[in-house]
Design an enzyme around this catalytic site. Sequence first.
Site, mmCIF file in Angstrom:
data_model
loop_
_atom_site.group_PDB
_atom_site.id
_atom_site.type_symbol
_atom_site.label_atom_id
_atom_site.label_comp_id
_atom_site.label_asym_id
_atom_site.label_seq_id
_atom_site.Cartn_x
_atom_site.Cartn_y
_atom_site.Cartn_z
ATOM 1 N N HIS A 63 13.808 -15.814 17.155
ATOM 2 C CA HIS A 63 13.519 -14.982 15.980
ATOM 3 C C HIS A 63 14.762 -14.136 15.714
ATOM 4 O O HIS A 63 15.215 -13.402 16.598
ATOM 5 C CB HIS A 63 12.301 -14.095 16.233
ATOM 6 C CG HIS A 63 11.022 -14.858 16.374
ATOM 7 N ND1 HIS A 63 10.127 -14.659 17.403
ATOM 8 C CD2 HIS A 63 10.507 -15.851 15.606
ATOM 9 C CE1 HIS A 63 9.109 -15.481 17.263
ATOM 10 N NE2 HIS A 63 9.317 -16.217 16.180
ATOM 11 N N GLU A 79 8.439 -11.455 26.450
ATOM 12 C CA GLU A 79 8.584 -10.313 25.544
ATOM 13 C C GLU A 79 9.136 -9.143 26.357
ATOM 14 O O GLU A 79 8.473 -8.641 27.262
ATOM 15 C CB GLU A 79 7.241 -9.950 24.912
ATOM 16 C CG GLU A 79 6.575 -11.087 24.151
ATOM 17 C CD GLU A 79 7.237 -11.408 22.822
ATOM 18 O OE1 GLU A 79 8.058 -10.586 22.359
ATOM 19 O OE2 GLU A 79 6.925 -12.471 22.249
ATOM 20 N N GLU A 113 15.140 -10.328 16.652
ATOM 21 C CA GLU A 113 14.890 -9.885 18.028
ATOM 22 C C GLU A 113 16.215 -9.902 18.787
ATOM 23 O O GLU A 113 16.575 -10.877 19.444
ATOM 24 C CB GLU A 113 13.825 -10.766 18.676
ATOM 25 C CG GLU A 113 12.482 -10.644 17.952
ATOM 26 C CD GLU A 113 11.398 -11.532 18.529
ATOM 27 O OE1 GLU A 113 11.642 -12.205 19.548
ATOM 28 O OE2 GLU A 113 10.300 -11.553 17.947
#
Length: 329
Positions: free
Chosen positions: A60, A217, A63
């Site tokens: 992404h 994450e 990010e």
Amino acid sequence: MADNQTLPPAVRALAEADFSAVARSFEQAGFAVAQPADGILTIRSKQQGRPAILVSVGVHGDETGPIELVAYLLDALAQEPQALQVDLMLCVGNIGAIRQAKRFIDADLNRMFRTERGTLAGTAEAARADVMIAATTEFFESAGKQRWHLDLHTAIRPSVYPTFAIVPDLIADDAKQQLVGWLGEAAIGAIIMNPSSAGTYSYYSAEHHAAAGTTIELGRIGTLGQNDLTQFEDAKLALDRLLRGKAPLQAASEPHVFKVAQNIIKLSDNFKMAFGKETQNFTALKKGDEIARDGDTVYTVQHDEELVVFPNPDVRIGLRAGMMVTRVN
């Protein structure tokens, strides 16, 4: 994105997918270095049987924290290339989106690692996924049994567990145990065991190349060059030890483990969630609570407690708009 000219050179190079200096350093040290595509670098030793580790960032484009983390690690290793004790593939995912400081160009790249793409088949991200799949296949097909894929992300919304990982159930038990141990060393607070693919890059590597793949994450999303790197420190140290072949450290605490109870699929434009998309990851709901409704379809909590992860009603029709998980420990 910060003005690229003001970024530290190592960060700027990785964000721009410029591997020239790093490649030169490892080539001069006797490694087999290749750049099979824009944003993809492979570094292999002539020694047989080394672990094969794929590290991906920027799947992404907004990010950016993992880009900075890996940039500094890679730069340090390039100063002493013989310290690298694994065969390494580095993939900077959605280069076009990174350059535009956007999440994606046409559609979410991390849903493209599947054979059926439907209306997304003509997107820029579908083409990029094909390039990444080809390079990944070439990297792993000559690898030994020890294969890892660490796909590093940061979360859009706050989370009860600031760091967490999604781990495919289908990974072999021994490899899964090693991966979970490493995630503990990296101070990952929670692990979600996932029984089915949503078209993600790490699940693809696990399913098709027997890699211990995981989507990680690592904290909150930030601007390139302005990330709070302290939130990535434990993961940085654990990744550095892994790449240098050092024995893992004992985890300070075991991650909490969850399993997927149900995926919430957006079926039409009538899809509405019972809570806002800013809802924290791992927010708990009780049995019978409404999660979402989509025309005649109503999603409700089936267990005594389910926790919501990745709530996003704005995804395209047919894609996952959230997952509900239950506690294992």
